[in-house]
Motif scaffolding. Structure first.
Motif, PDB file in Angstrom:
ATOM      1  N   ALA A  74       0.835  -1.209   0.000  1.00 56.25           N
ATOM      2  CA  ALA A  74       0.000   0.000   0.000  1.00 56.25           C
ATOM      3  C   ALA A  74       0.867   1.255   0.000  1.00 56.25           C
ATOM      4  N   ALA A  75       1.927   1.262   0.814  1.00 54.87           N
ATOM      5  CA  ALA A  75       2.820   2.420   0.868  1.00 54.87           C
ATOM      6  C   ALA A  75       3.533   2.621  -0.462  1.00 54.87           C
ATOM      7  N   GLY A  77       2.401   1.733  -3.346  1.00 50.16           N
ATOM      8  CA  GLY A  77       1.400   2.240  -4.269  1.00 50.16           C
ATOM      9  C   GLY A  77       1.156   3.731  -4.092  1.00 50.16           C
ATOM     10  N   ALA A  78       1.057   4.170  -2.836  1.00 49.41           N
ATOM     11  CA  ALA A  78       0.826   5.597  -2.582  1.00 49.41           C
ATOM     12  C   ALA A  78       1.997   6.440  -3.085  1.00 49.41           C
ATOM     13  N   GLU A  81       1.942   6.556  -6.868  1.00 49.20           N
ATOM     14  CA  GLU A  81       0.881   7.443  -7.349  1.00 49.20           C
ATOM     15  C   GLU A  81       1.280   8.904  -7.219  1.00 49.20           C
ATOM     16  N   THR A 193      -5.205   8.838  -4.652  1.00 51.13           N
ATOM     17  CA  THR A 193      -4.109   8.205  -3.907  1.00 51.13           C
ATOM     18  C   THR A 193      -4.627   7.064  -3.050  1.00 51.13           C
ATOM     19  N   ALA A 197      -3.613   3.187  -3.591  1.00 51.45           N
ATOM     20  CA  ALA A 197      -2.992   2.462  -2.479  1.00 51.45           C
ATOM     21  C   ALA A 197      -3.815   1.231  -2.109  1.00 51.45           C
ATOM     22  N   ALA A 200      -3.082  -1.415  -4.681  1.00 52.04           N
ATOM     23  CA  ALA A 200      -1.756  -1.983  -4.437  1.00 52.04           C
ATOM     24  C   ALA A 200      -1.772  -2.914  -3.227  1.00 52.04           C
ATOM     25  N   ALA A 201      -2.530  -2.543  -2.185  1.00 50.55           N
ATOM     26  CA  ALA A 201      -2.619  -3.387  -0.990  1.00 50.55           C
ATOM     27  C   ALA A 201      -3.258  -4.731  -1.324  1.00 50.55           C
TER      28      ALA A 201
END
Length: 306
Positions: A74-75, A77-78, A81, A193, A197, A200-201
Motif C-alpha cells: 500500500a505504501a 502504491g501511494a 501514485e 491516492t 494504495a 496496491a494493498a
C-alpha cells in the motif's frame, strides 16, 4: 476420473480464482475510477511477497509478515501514485503503458539489487500447515482453504466499502463523473491516492499469501498480471462483481483444463502426444474463454458503465 480428484481440482480452481480476484479487483478498481492502465500492478504483488517473506523469517511470525507485506505494498502504491501516476491522468493510454512498464523494470531491478536473484522460500504458518479430509480419503492443505476464505472476506469487504460507506460513494461518483465530485468539494487527488494504495494493498495481499505456496522471486508478478487482465476483460472493466466472477471462471477453466485435457486426449492419442496437445490447449483455454465471452458481451459480463 475419480470423484476425489474432481473435488480436489475444483477446490484448486477456487483457490486460484480467489487469488486472481485479489489481483484483479485492485486493477479494475484503479482503471474504473482513474481510467489508468497500470502494468506495474504485478510489482506490488512482488513487493507484498518479498516483505512478507523477509519479515516472517526475521520475526518468526507469519501474521506480522502478512501485515507488513500488505502495508508495504500500500505504501509503495501511494508513493508511486504521488511521484509518477499523478502525472499520467489525462494522458493517452500509450503514455500510461510506457510509464508503468518502466516501473516494472525499476521495481524488478531494484528488488534484484537489494535482495539478489536467488528466490526466497516461505512456509505456511505451523497452525495452518495441516490438512483436512476430502470425500474419498484424500487430504487437502488447510492453508489453501484459508486463501479461499480470505478471498471471500475481501470480496464481502469490498462490497460493503463501495456500497455502504462515504468513501465508496465517492469512488462510485468518481467512476461516473470526476469533474462533478471535484466541483462538490471532494479532494480528487487524495481520493485517487487512496484508491491506488488500496489496489496496491490488494495485490500485495495476494502476493503475501501465495508466497507461502511458491518461491518468492523477481518478476513473479508479471505472469499473474496477465491473468488478472484476462479476468477484468471477461468480467467487465471497472466492475468488482465482474472481477469476482471472471476470476472464478478463469481459475476453474485453467485448473481443470491443465489436469483433465491431457487425460482426455490420452483416450485416443499416445501418452506423449496427449500430454503435449493437452498442455498446449490448456494454456490457451482462458483466452478462448475470453474470446467467446467478448463475442457475445463485447464489454464483458458486467460492464461498469452499461
Amino acid at each position: 476420473m475419480s470423484v476425489t480428484l474432481l473435488i480436489e481440482q475444483l477446490i484448486n480452481g477456487l483457490q486460484l480464482g480467489t487469488m486472481l480476484f485479489l489481483m484483479a479487483s485492485g486493477l479494475t478498481l484503479v482503471f474504473g475510477v482513474m481510467g489508468l492502465i497500470n502494468l506495474a500492478h504485478g510489482s506490488f504483488y512482488m513487493v507484498g511477497a518479498y516483505v512478507t517473506a523477509l519479515t516472517s523469517v526475521s520475526t518468526g511470525s507469519f501474521p506480522l509478515g502478512l501485515a507488513a507485506g500488505v502495508l508495504a505494498a500500500a505504501a509503495a502504491g501511494a508513493i508511486v501514485e504521488l511521484l509518477v501516476i499523478r502525472r499520467l491522468y489525462g494522458r493517452s493510454h500509450l503514455d500510461q503503458v510506457l510509464a508503468t512498464f518502466a516501473l516494472i523494470l525499476i521495481f524488478s531491478e531494484g528488488t534484484r539489487w537489494l535482495f539478489g536473484s536467488s528466490p526466497l522460500w516461505l512456509s505456511p504458518p505451523e497452525a495452518l500447515s495441516g490438512s483436512v479430509a476430502l470425500p474419498g480419503g484424500s487430504r487437502y492443505p488447510v492453508y489453501r482453504l484459508v486463501i479461499i476464505a480470505v478471498g471471500v472476506v475481501v470480496a464481502a469487504g469490498l462490497y460493503l466499502l463501495i456500497a455502504h460507506t462515504r468513501l465508496g460513494m465517492r469512488i462510485r461518483a468518481g467512476e461516473s463523473d470526476r469533474e462533478i465530485i471535484g466541483a462538490l468539494g471532494v479532494n480528487i487527488r487524495r481520493l485517487y491516492t487512496l484508491v491506488f494504495a488500496l489496489g496496491a494493498a490488494l495485490a500485495g495481499l495476494a502476493g503475501s499469501l501465495v508466497g507461502a505456496l511458491q518461491s518468492v522471486q523477481v518478476g513473479m508478478g508479471e505472469p499473474v498480471l496477465i491473468l488478472a487482465f484476462v479476468v477484468i476483460v471477461i468480467g467487465g472493466i471497472g466492475s468488482i462483481k465482474g472481477a469476482l466472477l471472471g476470476a472464478l471462471l478463469v481459475g476453474m477453466v485453467d485448473t481443470l483444463g491443465r489436469v483433465f485435457l491431457p487425460a482426455l486426449f490420452g483416450q485416443f492419442m499416445s501418452p506423449s502426444d496427449a500430454a503435449g496437445a493437452g498442455t498446449a490447449l490448456a494454456a490457451m483455454l482462458i483466452y478462448i474463454l475470453m474470446a467467446v465471452i467478448l463475442a457475445f458481451k463485447p464489454k464483458g459480463l458486467f460492464a461498469a458503465h452499461d
